[in-house]
Motif scaffolding. Structure first.
Motif, PDB file in Angstrom:
ATOM      1  N   UNK A   5     -26.021 -22.365  74.223  1.00  8.40           N
ATOM      2  CA  UNK A   5     -25.496 -21.012  74.351  1.00  8.40           C
ATOM      3  C   UNK A   5     -23.973 -21.070  74.296  1.00  8.40           C
ATOM      4  N   UNK A   6     -23.371 -20.169  73.564  1.00  4.45           N
ATOM      5  CA  UNK A   6     -21.911 -20.095  73.479  1.00  4.45           C
ATOM      6  C   UNK A   6     -21.381 -19.166  74.563  1.00  4.45           C
ATOM      7  N   UNK A  20     -17.499 -11.936  68.219  1.00  2.96           N
ATOM      8  CA  UNK A  20     -17.720 -13.278  68.767  1.00  2.96           C
ATOM      9  C   UNK A  20     -19.203 -13.626  68.762  1.00  2.96           C
ATOM     10  N   UNK A  21     -20.054 -12.649  69.041  1.00  4.06           N
ATOM     11  CA  UNK A  21     -21.498 -12.870  68.975  1.00  4.06           C
ATOM     12  C   UNK A  21     -21.902 -13.262  67.560  1.00  4.06           C
ATOM     13  N   UNK A  22     -21.371 -12.573  66.575  1.00  5.97           N
ATOM     14  CA  UNK A  22     -21.689 -12.891  65.172  1.00  5.97           C
ATOM     15  C   UNK A  22     -21.184 -14.287  64.806  1.00  5.97           C
ATOM     16  N   UNK A  23     -20.008 -14.657  65.304  1.00  5.68           N
ATOM     17  CA  UNK A  23     -19.469 -15.988  65.019  1.00  5.68           C
ATOM     18  C   UNK A  23     -20.358 -17.069  65.633  1.00  5.68           C
ATOM     19  N   UNK A  24     -20.855 -16.824  66.835  1.00  9.75           N
ATOM     20  CA  UNK A  24     -21.745 -17.797  67.481  1.00  9.75           C
ATOM     21  C   UNK A  24     -23.021 -17.986  66.673  1.00  9.75           C
ATOM     22  N   UNK A  30     -27.827 -20.879  69.788  1.00 12.21           N
ATOM     23  CA  UNK A  30     -29.144 -20.285  69.999  1.00 12.21           C
ATOM     24  C   UNK A  30     -29.109 -19.063  70.901  1.00 12.21           C
ATOM     25  N   UNK A  31     -28.008 -18.876  71.616  1.00 10.50           N
ATOM     26  CA  UNK A  31     -27.848 -17.751  72.538  1.00 10.50           C
ATOM     27  C   UNK A  31     -26.370 -17.618  72.844  1.00 10.50           C
ATOM     28  N   UNK A 234     -25.202 -23.867  78.417  1.00  7.32           N
ATOM     29  CA  UNK A 234     -24.021 -23.069  78.138  1.00  7.32           C
ATOM     30  C   UNK A 234     -22.765 -23.882  77.863  1.00  7.32           C
ATOM     31  N   UNK A 235     -22.246 -23.788  76.649  1.00  9.83           N
ATOM     32  CA  UNK A 235     -20.974 -24.418  76.283  1.00  9.83           C
ATOM     33  C   UNK A 235     -19.841 -23.529  76.785  1.00  9.83           C
TER      34      UNK A 235
END
Length: 255
Positions: A5-6, A20-24, A30-31, A234-235
């Motif tokens: 998860x980012x 940022x969600x789109x970049x992840x 994966x989340x 979570x990263x």
């Protein structure tokens, strides 16, 4: 296969949360998860999540007066109403975005009165969250980055979880914070796994990407998998480089 998860509080935090969600998604996460999304309408975040197919794992309650250095409200005596308002706000945002976990931030406080205040706030949060299917998280923070923060060790967190006595209260096990305060990550993960609701990681001591520093994350992630924890990890790391330039670790550690 390990999933990631980012944490968009640190990764791609130079752009609006929906972007940022789109970049992840483009980077192969994966989340996602975030810190304080409240400046962005929940509908915009929900739309980006729907577009990408990513889930938002967690978000934090507000810190309070950021200019004054506050970092949470729920253990602050005399601020109980504000703390409950922050919990209500976080739960409503989580409901609108399909977020499954809310981290209730304690704040800078010490002593028995602060402890009682935090326990009360957590019971309130858990009872409000339960009908929504949302879990509440608490996270020990290290005393180098957050000196004076009420919750600083997993032992203290374990005692609080037992005292609150709600099935939807869990531990956020951040390997970075735990290593700095207590070390012995493998054994602590094994001991605490029944209480853990989310795991985060970064290098130690610089809180950078996980391919440097004193923690062997290939080993730690093997331990996590062996213990049966299969949710995305979570990263949550900082970097002086652009996020896209820091992701080389994903291929090796995903194995």
């Amino acid at each position: 296969m390990t999933r990631f998860s980012a944490n968009l509080g640190f990764l791609w935090n130079d752009r609006p949360l929906p972007d940022a969600i789109r970049a992840a998604k483009s980077a192969g996460f994966d989340a996602v998860e975030c810190h304080w999304p409240y400046d962005i309408p929940a509908a915009e975040v929900a739309a980006a999540l729907s577009e990408t197919g990513l889930g938002m794992l967690g978000l934090n309650t507000r810190r309070g007066d950021v200019a004054a250095g506050e970092n949470g409200l729920s253990a602050l005596v005399g601020r109980e109403n504000e703390a409950r308002e922050a919990i209500d706000e976080a739960l409503d945002y989580a409901r609108q975005t399909g977020t499954g976990k809310v981290h209730v931030m304690a704040g800078f406080a010490q002593g028995e009165a602060a402890h009682a205040c935090f326990i009360s706030a957590l019971r309130y949060a858990c009872d409000k969250a339960a009908p929504l299917g949302i879990s509440i998280l608490i996270e020990p923070l290290n005393h180098y980055d957050a000196p004076g923060y009420f919750l600083s060790t997993t032992t203290q967190a374990q005692q609080i979880i037992a005292e609150v006595d709600r099935p939807n209260l869990n531990l956020m096990f951040d390997c970075y914070h735990v290593q700095l305060m207590e070390g012995d990550l493998s054994h602590r993960l094994e001991k605490l796994m029944p209480l853990i609701g989310h795991i985060q990681f970064a290098s130690v001591p610089d809180r950078g990407p996980p391919d440097s520093g004193e923690i062997n994350y290939a080993h730690i992630f093997d331990v996590v998998a062996r213990l049966g924890f299969d949710a995305p990890l979570g990263a949550e790391y900082k970097s002086t480089q652009k996020t896209d330039e820091t992701l080389g670790w994903m291929t090796e550690l995903r194995a």
